[in-house]
Design a protein around this motif. Sequence first.
Motif, short mmCIF file in Angstrom:
data_model
loop_
_atom_site.label_atom_id
_atom_site.label_comp_id
_atom_site.label_asym_id
_atom_site.label_seq_id
_atom_site.Cartn_x
_atom_site.Cartn_y
_atom_site.Cartn_z
N GLU A 1 0.83 -1.21 0.00
CA GLU A 1 0.00 0.00 0.00
C GLU A 1 0.87 1.26 0.00
O GLU A 1 0.61 2.21 -0.76
N GLU A 2 1.92 1.27 0.83
CA GLU A 2 2.80 2.44 0.88
C GLU A 2 3.52 2.64 -0.44
O GLU A 2 3.65 3.77 -0.93
N LEU A 3 3.98 1.54 -1.04
CA LEU A 3 4.68 1.66 -2.32
C LEU A 3 3.73 2.14 -3.41
O LEU A 3 4.08 3.03 -4.19
N GLU A 4 2.53 1.58 -3.47
CA GLU A 4 1.57 2.00 -4.49
C GLU A 4 1.24 3.48 -4.36
O GLU A 4 1.14 4.18 -5.36
N LYS A 5 1.09 3.96 -3.14
CA LYS A 5 0.80 5.36 -2.92
C LYS A 5 1.97 6.23 -3.42
O LYS A 5 1.76 7.24 -4.08
N ALA A 6 3.20 5.81 -3.11
CA ALA A 6 4.38 6.57 -3.55
C ALA A 6 4.48 6.57 -5.07
O ALA A 6 4.78 7.60 -5.68
N LEU A 7 4.25 5.43 -5.70
CA LEU A 7 4.35 5.34 -7.16
C LEU A 7 3.25 6.17 -7.83
O LEU A 7 3.48 6.75 -8.90
N ALA A 8 2.09 6.25 -7.21
CA ALA A 8 0.98 7.03 -7.78
C ALA A 8 1.29 8.52 -7.80
O ALA A 8 0.70 9.26 -8.59
N GLU A 9 2.20 8.96 -6.95
CA GLU A 9 2.54 10.37 -6.88
C GLU A 9 3.68 10.77 -7.80
O GLU A 9 4.11 11.92 -7.80
N LEU A 10 4.17 9.82 -8.60
CA LEU A 10 5.26 10.15 -9.53
C LEU A 10 4.79 11.17 -10.56
O LEU A 10 3.65 11.08 -11.03
#
Length: 125
Positions: free
Chosen positions: A115-124
């Motif tokens: 979940e944390e990684l997906e959130k970070a990747l979505a903000e690229l």
Amino acid sequence: MNEKWLKDWPWETVVTINAGLCNQKNALHKPTTDGYEAARSLWEESRSIELSLRAALEICRRCHKLSPFCFYNGNTFAAIGRTMVQDLARKMTPVKAHAFRSVVGHYIAGTAGDEELEKALAELP
């Protein structure tokens, strides 16, 4: 954003990074009998494949979990992952770049989840 994320990281470089980390902490640098060959094979097979960034980070995480070295597996693969995303981080504000690199490193080390990684990747950008 598929690319050959691991192409510039031959296994010999992974070994050198781990050796340097072990040397800094006066720890034994030695391959493990259980995980070394499996991690090396996974890594080398993945180097020539176009992957999403998420998939490349997952390879780093899987190699960490295979424990190819006696010590500092997480630090080794997290350092590679954080370095891989440097070009992306340069397009972010300093605070967001720091947070992004942190999530990448923690994901690889197993202390941050999907979940944390997906959130970070979505903000690229």
